[in-house]
Design an enzyme around this catalytic site. Sequence first.
Site, PDB file in Angstrom:
ATOM      1  N   GLU A  56       0.814  -1.221   0.000  1.00 30.56           N
ATOM      2  CA  GLU A  56       0.000   0.000   0.000  1.00 30.56           C
ATOM      3  C   GLU A  56       0.848   1.273   0.000  1.00 30.56           C
ATOM      4  OE1 GLU A  56      -1.130  -2.660   1.555  1.00 30.56           O
ATOM      5  OE2 GLU A  56      -3.168  -2.881   0.822  1.00 30.56           O
ATOM      6  N   HIS A  68     -10.681  -4.991  10.618  1.00 25.24           N
ATOM      7  CA  HIS A  68     -11.305  -4.848   9.300  1.00 25.24           C
ATOM      8  C   HIS A  68     -12.647  -4.138   9.349  1.00 25.24           C
ATOM      9  CE1 HIS A  68      -8.230  -7.509   7.786  1.00 25.24           C
ATOM     10  NE2 HIS A  68      -8.723  -7.411   6.567  1.00 25.24           N
TER      11      HIS A  68
END
Lengths: 376, 432
Positions: free
Chosen positions: A99, A168
């Site tokens: 990322e 998450h």
Amino acid sequence: MLGILRQKVGAGSSSAMILGQSMQRIRPTTSALRAFSSSAKEMTVRDALNSALDEEMSADPKVFLMGEEVGEYQGAYKISKGLLDKYGPDRVLDTPITEAGFTGIGVGAAYYGLKPVVEFMTFNFSMQAIDHIINSAAKSNYMSAGQINVPIVFRGPNGAAAGVGAQHSQCYAAWYAAVPGLKVLSPYSSEDARGLLKAAIRDPDPVVFLENELLYGESFPVSAEVLDSSFCLPIGKAKIEKEGKDVTITAFSKMVGYALQAAEILAKEGISAEVINLRSIRPLDRNTINASVRKTNRLVTVEEGFPQHGVGAEICTSVVEDSFGYLDAPVERIAGADVPMPYAANLERLAVPQVEDIVRAAKRACYRSASLAASA
Amino acid sequence: MSFSATNLAQPLQLNTATPRSNDKPSLLLPKTSSFLGSTRNFRPTSLSANPSHSNAHRRSAVVAVSEAVKEKKLHASTNLLITKEEGLELYEDMVLGRSFEDMCAQMYYRGKMFGFVHLYNGQEAVSTGFIKLTKKEDSVVSTYRDHVHSLSKGVPAREVMSELFGKATGCCRGQGGSMHMFSKEYNVLGGFAFIGEGIPVATGAAFSSRYRREVLKQADCDHVTLAFFGDGTANNGQFFECLNMAALWKLPIVFVVENNLWAIGMSHLRATSDPEIWKKGPAFGMPGVHVDGMDVLKVREVAKEAIGRARRGEGPTLVECETYRFRGHSLADPDELRDPAEKAHYAARDPITALKKYILENNLATEQELKAIHKKIDELVEDAVEFADESPLPPRSQLLENVFADPKGFGIGPDGSYRCEDPKFTQGTAHV
């Protein structure tokens, strides 16, 4: 070594493939349009996002999509379905699981006027790249005194998902909305998804685009205007989803649906709620919010994120600043519980706002809670 | 593909012991001597055990050229490495870098500039050696030690000094500051203040060169990006992430490590398991080169190859320049941990003095001509200071400008209300 070899072969053949894809790219956008309008007046959020990406990529060769699994796999949530076939691996770029690296690469590409759309598989993973979102993307225009702008979109599912635990399941709206230099959008319906994503891609500045995994499969009615390839929503404008006169409820993303359900329940009890879909978290449409509160004199804010320093806190401040004298009741703030998301389904349900929470809060604001109802 | 100056070197197998056992003690005892390169012979490397065994993925040998260049210099004095004009250009650029930074120190202590100011003294050969070979369209991405990279790239000294003074005439109108130099005109894409942060952005700039050429069909787009960063960055994840992607996608970029051997007070040897950073190139399928960063001619030789390689579309190169900073990490650093003997060792290898010696020994220019350059630069830097000092501060109204490229922007408008309420903020087609 074998893996590397395989990748090399792919890279080597890419230039030959580009030619083929550039031919496909010329295909007019209207073909996609016809497919939608002939099918039905309903569209899922997934298709709305997919068609918005498709149309913007078709309209502007500078637009490209990058992220993990966006190409061959067609996106972890299939938002990029069909795009690789249509635009080729140079414009639908499968990245390694890095990322920080690929987000920075997107920002660097945007420095030069390309228009990257960076997909995070979920916004939770944007934490690995937050340095580039904030320090590289959001601040460059200012640091360079307007010499270098960064037309980039960071998009992906945000907010509480189901049963995936603390790391998450989190809403980043308040996080990114705190940063000058970013625009933060959060669509609810298919109309929002199409209009806001197209606006985000066309915008000259970095936009954080917060989708919701649980909404991807939901269908919403769409008008012919929404299906037009030129359709685009203004950034910074909220939408009044339902007009009302007794209490204002602000919400964004999935919570708009909950607020609308709550409004239906309230209507049966004689309370007319006005539901505002924020659409844009930053800039915040203070005008629309305050005009509504001046009419209803009551406010309930709803969000999935953590309560402290949240979107509700900011809305509350804007109302206190601009419309304090109009308030007939304390502002009610509904937010996620102030805990990391638990895994157990029953606890998870308790940790995010539910329709009944909104109903209760709206009644409190109207001094109509059960205990007071008799005396009122 | 091969580095022209390396033809004296024999490609060696990676898995065989390289002939540098004499260097081992210095790795174990960091303070005894300089640890990399300066006493070292060739640093050949190849992913291929047998260079003749061709394989699409394997690359031929790439080696440190420092010694090769030196050989050339000693034995081929008729075949000079630079012309007179080049020599004077390099000399002038290095002197400018040095004088500018010395002036910064003075101005900092006089309170004319503030915050963190990181000076480049001692490392000039790297900036000059690389950047003077670039075109205006090529990009440079730097770190917090970015003044001299900007100057080498062509940003006027006046604008850089003025930026440091926080004045409206600075290259970023006083909104960037010492660690954030940008110039759209000269393609300086920023100083980045965090370790490793600039590398992905530089890789993205290189990505867009390739995208322009291959997707937008701008056939003449051969722009190269130079990413400058230090030895400490070579331990940061973003470095590895981008080496991987740059090699994977064959991007036109040169990763230039300015290994000045120290973080602030942490020695490179205490921070890095294998201090030879250039070795990390071959690990990702790109050439890794080590060069003496105190010798501008050697740096230039390597840079020529690496930039040419990128421009030809042959992919990235990792270049480790062994250099040294003559001052503390920043002007706030008392610099007490570096061994005075080490400092003296490198001070004796001052890159400006070395170039001067080369120019004079080879009769490329006279002492007078070099003196004239010093005089010219002194005047230039003085003028930059005067210009910066006399320039106005940014007006109050500038505070809220440039947050967005969007012409309407938002934030708080002159009347105290939010600018986003301006009609047509970012216009949509829908009626809301």
